[in-house]
Design a protein around this motif. Structure first.
Motif, PDB file in Angstrom:
ATOM      1  N   UNK A 139    -134.004  17.530-105.992  1.00  0.00           N
ATOM      2  CA  UNK A 139    -132.931  18.877-107.030  1.00  0.00           C
ATOM      3  C   UNK A 139    -133.111  19.872-106.420  1.00  0.00           C
ATOM      4  N   UNK A 140    -133.942  20.325-106.663  1.00  0.00           N
ATOM      5  CA  UNK A 140    -133.976  22.042-107.064  1.00  0.00           C
ATOM      6  C   UNK A 140    -134.221  22.330-105.823  1.00  0.00           C
ATOM      7  N   UNK A 141    -132.634  23.557-105.480  1.00  0.00           N
ATOM      8  CA  UNK A 141    -132.669  24.132-104.289  1.00  0.00           C
ATOM      9  C   UNK A 141    -133.840  24.902-103.421  1.00  0.00           C
ATOM     10  N   UNK A 142    -135.019  25.894-104.303  1.00  0.00           N
ATOM     11  CA  UNK A 142    -135.720  26.055-103.109  1.00  0.00           C
ATOM     12  C   UNK A 142    -136.256  24.932-102.959  1.00  0.00           C
ATOM     13  N   UNK A 143    -136.978  23.563-103.166  1.00  0.00           N
ATOM     14  CA  UNK A 143    -137.667  22.450-102.315  1.00  0.00           C
ATOM     15  C   UNK A 143    -136.805  22.691-101.868  1.00  0.00           C
ATOM     16  N   UNK A 144    -135.464  21.737-101.442  1.00  0.00           N
ATOM     17  CA  UNK A 144    -134.708  20.893-100.098  1.00  0.00           C
ATOM     18  C   UNK A 144    -134.605  22.643 -98.804  1.00  0.00           C
ATOM     19  N   UNK A 145    -134.757  24.117 -99.139  1.00  0.00           N
ATOM     20  CA  UNK A 145    -134.975  24.974 -98.221  1.00  0.00           C
ATOM     21  C   UNK A 145    -135.747  24.685 -98.154  1.00  0.00           C
ATOM     22  N   UNK A 146    -137.698  24.678 -98.851  1.00  0.00           N
ATOM     23  CA  UNK A 146    -138.104  24.298 -98.019  1.00  0.00           C
ATOM     24  C   UNK A 146    -138.245  23.075 -97.108  1.00  0.00           C
TER      25      UNK A 146
END
Ligand code: DC
Length: 224
Positions: free
Chosen positions: A105-112
């Motif tokens: 759910x976390x934006x920086x994880x999805x972006x990575x």
């Protein structure tokens, strides 16, 4: 002569629908690698540990900066490596699955993850399976599929899979875990689980693995 761009087939769908099994067989038939993107989220959740989803975006970015995913081999023998090492078997347990769903759910994880997956797809022809392959990561993929099945049938399949590996399988616990993950994966604001508008949706509830493979292969080969 310009080399052909990698071929990408996307396979999305909820937990326990049989994406990994199909992705492996399809990749074998097509002679390309398969990318289990759930395993990337699971490996991150397992490595970072419980509660990593509450860390600041800066700390998560810094930790993920040390991760490098690579692929080796093709078909059912494709190996996904993290920093050169095979992923531990423990990423497959239900608890790590729930942590992965939280972390996802976390934006920086999805972006990575999106960046890492696009990079792999630039260099290698793939059957890419996950939740947002057709909608977000590979919107231009040549072939897109969305598998679905009744939640109880998915829980039964997961039980059978665990039993076949000699691991404990309690239907009620697994059905509840699948319900929780469905809710989390379908209702998050970034990259929710849903079919791409141009995906072929396959309800696998009453189909065998081979019947699903045949349908998908027919579409890839332009027969349907
Ligand atoms: O496919 P899986 O059950 O191994 O995936 C574990 C979790 O990772 C899943 O509940 C949600 C997340 N995930 C995701 O958000 N996007 C993907 N492309 C793949 C998995």
């Amino acid at each position: 002569m310009a080399s052909k761009p990698p071929m990408i087939v996307t396979l999305d769908g909820p937990a326990g629908v049989g994406k990994s099994t199909l992705a492996k067989r399809l990749a074998g038939e097509l002679g390309v690698a398969f990318l289990d993107t759930g395993a990337m989220f699971r490996a991150a959740a397992y490595t970072l540990g419980e509660g990593a989803w509450d860390w600041t975006q800066g700390i998560l970015q810094q930790k993920l900066g040390d991760f490098e995913f690579t692929l080796r081999g093709s078909g059912k023998d494709t190996e996904l490596l993290l920093n050169g090492q095979p992923l531990p078997e423990a990423i497959r347990n239900e608890e790590t699955g729930r942590w992965a769903s939280q972390l996802a759910i976390v934006p920086s994880v999805r972006a990575y993850m999106k960046m890492a997956q696009i990079y792999l797809g630039h260099t290698t022809s793939l059957v890419a399976e996950g939740r947002d392959m057709g909608t977000v990561v590979f919107p231009g993929a040549g072939h897109k599929f969305f598998l679905d099945a009744d939640p109880d049938e998915r829980a039964r399949r997961r039980c059978r899979q665990l039993e076949s590996q000699g691991r404990p399988a309690d239907f009620a616990t697994i059905a509840e875990s699948i319900r929780l993950r469905d809710d989390q994966d379908r209702n998050r604001s970034i990259a929710p689980l849903k079919p791409a508008p141009d995906a072929m949706v396959v309800d696998t509830t009453n189909l065998t693995e081979s019947e699903v493979l045949e349908k998908v292969l027919d579409r890839v080969r332009g027969l349907i």
